[in-house]
Design an enzyme around this catalytic site. Sequence first.
Site, PDB file in Angstrom:
ATOM      1  N   THR A  46       0.819  -1.206   0.000  1.00 36.49           N
ATOM      2  CA  THR A  46       0.000   0.000   0.000  1.00 36.49           C
ATOM      3  C   THR A  46       0.855   1.260   0.000  1.00 36.49           C
ATOM      4  OG1 THR A  46      -1.451   1.262   1.478  1.00 36.49           O
ATOM      5  CG2 THR A  46      -0.100  -0.381   2.525  1.00 36.49           C
ATOM      6  N   ASP A  47       0.266   2.371  -0.425  1.00 37.50           N
ATOM      7  CA  ASP A  47       0.982   3.656  -0.341  1.00 37.50           C
ATOM      8  C   ASP A  47       1.027   4.166   1.107  1.00 37.50           C
ATOM      9  OD1 ASP A  47      -1.696   4.341  -0.036  1.00 37.50           O
ATOM     10  OD2 ASP A  47      -1.690   5.934  -1.539  1.00 37.50           O
ATOM     11  N   GLU A  48       0.247   3.530   2.004  1.00 38.78           N
ATOM     12  CA  GLU A  48       0.175   4.027   3.384  1.00 38.78           C
ATOM     13  C   GLU A  48       1.504   3.848   4.124  1.00 38.78           C
ATOM     14  OE1 GLU A  48      -3.517   3.236   5.409  1.00 38.78           O
ATOM     15  OE2 GLU A  48      -4.574   2.958   3.524  1.00 38.78           O
ATOM     16  N   TYR A  88      -1.861  -0.675  10.982  1.00 39.70           N
ATOM     17  CA  TYR A  88      -1.976  -1.331   9.668  1.00 39.70           C
ATOM     18  C   TYR A  88      -0.770  -0.995   8.795  1.00 39.70           C
ATOM     19  CZ  TYR A  88      -3.269  -1.795   4.731  1.00 39.70           C
ATOM     20  OH  TYR A  88      -3.255  -2.078   3.384  1.00 39.70           O
ATOM     21  N   LYS A  95       2.318  -3.333   7.298  1.00 39.79           N
ATOM     22  CA  LYS A  95       2.599  -3.482   5.864  1.00 39.79           C
ATOM     23  C   LYS A  95       4.027  -3.031   5.561  1.00 39.79           C
ATOM     24  CE  LYS A  95       0.250  -4.661   2.927  1.00 39.79           C
ATOM     25  NZ  LYS A  95      -0.099  -6.021   2.386  1.00 39.79           N
TER      26      LYS A  95
HETATM   27  P1  NAD Z   1      -9.450  -7.649   2.196  1.00 42.07           P
HETATM   28  O1  NAD Z   1      -9.455  -7.391   3.667  1.00 42.07           O
HETATM   29  O2  NAD Z   1     -10.671  -7.382   1.404  1.00 42.07           O
HETATM   30  O3  NAD Z   1      -9.053  -9.162   1.913  1.00 42.07           O
HETATM   31  C1  NAD Z   1      -8.021  -9.811   2.592  1.00 42.07           C
HETATM   32  C2  NAD Z   1      -8.087 -11.286   2.260  1.00 42.07           C
HETATM   33  O4  NAD Z   1      -7.015 -11.935   2.964  1.00 42.07           O
HETATM   34  C3  NAD Z   1      -9.391 -11.969   2.697  1.00 42.07           C
HETATM   35  O5  NAD Z   1      -9.843 -12.842   1.690  1.00 42.07           O
HETATM   36  C4  NAD Z   1      -8.981 -12.751   3.940  1.00 42.07           C
HETATM   37  O6  NAD Z   1      -9.758 -13.915   4.151  1.00 42.07           O
HETATM   38  C5  NAD Z   1      -7.530 -13.090   3.627  1.00 42.07           C
HETATM   39  N1  NAD Z   1      -6.744 -13.299   4.849  1.00 42.07           N
HETATM   40  C6  NAD Z   1      -6.676 -12.501   5.940  1.00 42.07           C
HETATM   41  N2  NAD Z   1      -5.878 -13.058   6.868  1.00 42.07           N
HETATM   42  C7  NAD Z   1      -5.421 -14.220   6.344  1.00 42.07           C
HETATM   43  C8  NAD Z   1      -4.562 -15.230   6.820  1.00 42.07           C
HETATM   44  N3  NAD Z   1      -4.006 -15.170   8.035  1.00 42.07           N
HETATM   45  N4  NAD Z   1      -4.277 -16.283   5.991  1.00 42.07           N
HETATM   46  C9  NAD Z   1      -4.831 -16.360   4.761  1.00 42.07           C
HETATM   47  N5  NAD Z   1      -5.679 -15.442   4.275  1.00 42.07           N
HETATM   48  C10 NAD Z   1      -5.975 -14.378   5.049  1.00 42.07           C
HETATM   49  O7  NAD Z   1      -8.204  -6.817   1.660  1.00 42.07           O
HETATM   50  P2  NAD Z   1      -8.017  -6.063   0.257  1.00 42.07           P
HETATM   51  O8  NAD Z   1      -8.550  -4.692   0.399  1.00 42.07           O
HETATM   52  O9  NAD Z   1      -8.490  -6.939  -0.830  1.00 42.07           O
HETATM   53  O10 NAD Z   1      -6.429  -5.939   0.217  1.00 42.07           O
HETATM   54  C11 NAD Z   1      -5.640  -6.979  -0.353  1.00 42.07           C
HETATM   55  C12 NAD Z   1      -4.175  -6.586  -0.277  1.00 42.07           C
HETATM   56  O11 NAD Z   1      -3.950  -5.360  -0.978  1.00 42.07           O
HETATM   57  C13 NAD Z   1      -3.683  -6.339   1.149  1.00 42.07           C
HETATM   58  O12 NAD Z   1      -2.373  -6.861   1.257  1.00 42.07           O
HETATM   59  C14 NAD Z   1      -3.678  -4.829   1.289  1.00 42.07           C
HETATM   60  O13 NAD Z   1      -2.699  -4.412   2.211  1.00 42.07           O
HETATM   61  C15 NAD Z   1      -3.329  -4.412  -0.128  1.00 42.07           C
HETATM   62  N6  NAD Z   1      -3.842  -3.085  -0.532  1.00 42.07           N
HETATM   63  C16 NAD Z   1      -5.150  -2.755  -0.334  1.00 42.07           C
HETATM   64  C17 NAD Z   1      -5.613  -1.529  -0.761  1.00 42.07           C
HETATM   65  C18 NAD Z   1      -7.068  -1.141  -0.609  1.00 42.07           C
HETATM   66  O14 NAD Z   1      -7.441   0.001  -0.941  1.00 42.07           O
HETATM   67  N7  NAD Z   1      -7.943  -2.019  -0.150  1.00 42.07           N
HETATM   68  C19 NAD Z   1      -4.751  -0.621  -1.396  1.00 42.07           C
HETATM   69  C20 NAD Z   1      -3.411  -0.992  -1.575  1.00 42.07           C
HETATM   70  C21 NAD Z   1      -2.957  -2.236  -1.156  1.00 42.07           C
HETATM   71  P1  TYD Z   2     -10.826   3.803   4.354  1.00 44.28           P
HETATM   72  O1  TYD Z   2     -11.802   3.450   3.285  1.00 44.28           O
HETATM   73  O2  TYD Z   2     -10.947   3.151   5.690  1.00 44.28           O
HETATM   74  O3  TYD Z   2      -9.355   3.605   3.747  1.00 44.28           O
HETATM   75  P2  TYD Z   2      -7.913   4.084   4.342  1.00 44.28           P
HETATM   76  O4  TYD Z   2      -8.051   4.394   5.781  1.00 44.28           O
HETATM   77  O5  TYD Z   2      -7.079   2.861   4.110  1.00 44.28           O
HETATM   78  O6  TYD Z   2      -7.499   5.258   3.514  1.00 44.28           O
HETATM   79  O7  TYD Z   2     -10.914   5.375   4.596  1.00 44.28           O
HETATM   80  C1  TYD Z   2     -10.770   6.288   3.506  1.00 44.28           C
HETATM   81  C2  TYD Z   2     -10.882   7.688   4.084  1.00 44.28           C
HETATM   82  O8  TYD Z   2     -12.216   7.880   4.570  1.00 44.28           O
HETATM   83  C3  TYD Z   2      -9.962   7.938   5.284  1.00 44.28           C
HETATM   84  O9  TYD Z   2      -9.516   9.279   5.245  1.00 44.28           O
HETATM   85  C4  TYD Z   2     -10.863   7.709   6.476  1.00 44.28           C
HETATM   86  C5  TYD Z   2     -12.233   8.175   5.971  1.00 44.28           C
HETATM   87  N1  TYD Z   2     -13.409   7.502   6.551  1.00 44.28           N
HETATM   88  C6  TYD Z   2     -14.464   8.262   7.048  1.00 44.28           C
HETATM   89  O10 TYD Z   2     -14.430   9.511   7.035  1.00 44.28           O
HETATM   90  N2  TYD Z   2     -15.544   7.605   7.568  1.00 44.28           N
HETATM   91  C7  TYD Z   2     -15.619   6.245   7.630  1.00 44.28           C
HETATM   92  O11 TYD Z   2     -16.639   5.698   8.141  1.00 44.28           O
HETATM   93  C8  TYD Z   2     -14.525   5.478   7.096  1.00 44.28           C
HETATM   94  C9  TYD Z   2     -14.566   3.978   7.145  1.00 44.28           C
HETATM   95  C10 TYD Z   2     -13.449   6.146   6.557  1.00 44.28           C
END
Ligand code: NAD
Ligand code: TYD
Length: 350
Positions: free
Chosen positions: A132-134, A157, A161
């Site tokens: 992630t960019d975080e 989180y 990461k």
């Molecule tokens: P998500 O929470 O929707 O899905 C996570 C998946 O991992 C689920 O299917 C869960 O069952 C599985 N999982 C969790 N713990 C596990 C374990 N111990 N063993 C096996 N499987 C396990 O997450 P997402 O939003 O799809 O993110 C996927 C990846 O992309 C993550 O690594 C996250 O850090 C990265 N990412 C997410 C975002 C975003 O905006 N959501 C952006 C950049 C990077």
């Molecule tokens: P989120 O979707 O949780 O992603 P991330 O924290 O990984 O960026 O949140 C996106 C943005 O929205 C973040 O600035 C937090 C804000 N947010 C709210 O204002 N209200 C909410 O209920 C949630 C879940 C997020």
Amino acid sequence: MKKTVLITGGAGFIGSHVVREFVTTHPDYQIINLDALTYAGNLENLRDVEYVPNYTFIKADITDAAHIRDIFSECRPDGVVHLAAESHVDRSITDPSAFVMTNVIGTVNLLNAAKEIWKDSYEGKRFHHVSTDEVYGALGETGLFTEETKYDPHSPYSASKASSDHFVRAYHDTYSLPIVLTNCSNNYGPNHFPEKLIPLCIHNILNSKPLPIYGDGKYTRDWLYVIDHAKAIDLVFHKGINGEAYNVGGFNEWQNIDLVKELCRQMDEKLGRPEGTSAELITFVKDRPGHDVRYAIDATKINQELGYQPSVTFEEGLSKTIDWFLGNQEWLDRVTSGDYQQYYEKQYSK
Ligand code: NAD
Ligand code: TYD
């Protein structure tokens, strides 16, 4: 020779799109989806690929080192695309331990298992870590995250990461393990779990419930349509340079409040409600502790070196996303029943 690619976290939001991308774009590959099916994992996300011959699912927890080792020695994957993670910042603030276990220890277990089965030759092998960019921390009003930006994670989180990214690089530097990393901005799209901002607001608009905006709503995120992220992962997995990281984004920054207003506008239009109906639900609530002010990705490297471009504009992506949720309300009902209700009460009654 047929390639075997093991995708972790393939039942989650982004993972399910990555599985679909690989299964359909590479019918000559054997794709294994390894997922523990936590609250965020859902095999319903993969109904359309369930019976495709080059796809298999294995239920396993990446924190279980012995099980992971056994699976690797049996399946002998040539490539690993690692997405399995605890992914929600608010949950990491409530309970950081699960994030250390899965995101850090789980990643190290996978690296060890790959190193073990690839010990005779790294030829044709690749470990792709999805991050992630975080990890870069927070930006002020100007500037963008590049691949050279110093790591400065703030939430449990992002700290977990960042740690996993360091381990992946350490296995490259120490053992020459063939790795690539991608650091992507916020994703949105079909199958997004409704704990995150966009699907949570879609769900609440449908139920005429308040739309909780943390703080003043001026926090800024950079949004990418999930299918465009899946395509970027496919590209970097195949074309990325060994040992390198690539930032993935679409130069698409939105302040949370403006994004939610645009979502309300599109939802009113699609639901045939008078303009302004959904925006009345916007409610400013207590801020997230340590809330990162702004994320914004400089995606020049992936654009110029690998020719990557997102396929949809934000307005189109958001429209497709809303349409998906409107057409899949049973999915939304199922994932918001049970434990979700308790999570929601606890998170939003503070
Ligand atoms: P998500 O929470 O929707 O899905 C996570 C998946 O991992 C689920 O299917 C869960 O069952 C599985 N999982 C969790 N713990 C596990 C374990 N111990 N063993 C096996 N499987 C396990 O997450 P997402 O939003 O799809 O993110 C996927 C990846 O992309 C993550 O690594 C996250 O850090 C990265 N990412 C997410 C975002 C975003 O905006 N959501 C952006 C950049 C990077
Ligand atoms: P989120 O979707 O949780 O992603 P991330 O924290 O990984 O960026 O949140 C996106 C943005 O929205 C973040 O600035 C937090 C804000 N947010 C709210 O204002 N209200 C909410 O209920 C949630 C879940 C997020």
